[in-house]
Write an enzyme that holds these catalytic residues in place. Sequence first.
Site, PDB file in Angstrom:
ATOM      1  N   ASP A  13       0.860  -1.179   0.000  1.00  0.00           N
ATOM      2  CA  ASP A  13       0.000   0.000   0.000  1.00  0.00           C
ATOM      3  C   ASP A  13       0.899   1.233   0.000  1.00  0.00           C
ATOM      4  OD1 ASP A  13      -2.469   1.369   0.153  1.00  0.00           O
ATOM      5  OD2 ASP A  13      -2.186   1.655   2.300  1.00  0.00           O
ATOM      6  N   ASP A  15      -0.246   5.010   1.029  1.00  0.00           N
ATOM      7  CA  ASP A  15      -0.479   5.893   2.177  1.00  0.00           C
ATOM      8  C   ASP A  15      -0.417   5.108   3.478  1.00  0.00           C
ATOM      9  OD1 ASP A  15      -1.026   8.503   0.925  1.00  0.00           O
ATOM     10  OD2 ASP A  15      -2.719   7.459   0.031  1.00  0.00           O
ATOM     11  N   ASP A 209      -1.264  -0.858   6.059  1.00  0.00           N
ATOM     12  CA  ASP A 209      -1.421  -0.252   7.383  1.00  0.00           C
ATOM     13  C   ASP A 209      -2.845  -0.390   7.896  1.00  0.00           C
ATOM     14  OD1 ASP A 209      -2.419   1.641   5.423  1.00  0.00           O
ATOM     15  OD2 ASP A 209      -2.475   3.119   7.047  1.00  0.00           O
TER      16      ASP A 209
END
Length: 259
Positions: A13, A15, A209
């Site tokens: 990922d 961000d 995250d």
Amino acid sequence: MSTRRPIESWLTDMDGVLIHEGTPIPGADAFIKGLKESGKPFLVLTNNSIYTPRDLHARLTRMGLDVPVENIWTSALATAKFLDDQRPGGTAYVIGEAGLTTALHDVGYILTDTDPDYVVLGETRTYSFEALTKAIRLINNGARFIGTNPDETGPSPEGVLPATGSVAALITKATGKDPYFVGKPNPLMMRAGLNAIGAHSETSAMIGDRMDTDVLAGLESGMTTFLVLTGLTGPADIDRHPFRPSRVVNSIADLVSEI
């Protein structure tokens, strides 16, 4: 417990893993550099459908992260691939930005508000009441409802922003029709990404995250999953879910040696 095969391909990922509010997370540059030097297939993923891969490449380059355009995979690209597979050369009414409209144009879709095959909803910073009203009427008249991703909010320096999932809920309330979301946690986005780089799930890893999108998508796609604690998920949040990542690490810096 079965032992997994060595990791030969990486999906990560963007961000919360590589960048946070416009600045690189320490270790991100070393991780990307390590991937490129290893020659292993990799993709940087984002559920955000606003930007084209060229836009994202330029933004990441300004931050000191050199990610080639062909190594960037967005929910807009996954959505265009899905629609091209389902109904080649179709038509769509689109609420979104250049990332989504460009991806659909590139697969030969015609964008129209006259009896389209699909209404496609993505992120935009300027959701208009007129456009949403048009989308609702088109769906009521038989257009199929597609969402690029189910994220309810997105980050900004001023605080959270409503994202595709929240706006989709408004349309669903008005039409009684649920969208089909292509982006994470739908494993479709992951499998299409793996196919794009010639990778196999059993020898691939997903780094994210968020438990509810990144880890879930990686898990359902059959990949090894790494949760980093530099984004939206803290240690206390992990046990609230009925599934777990393969490993939890503090940040992307802890994975440089794993490449």
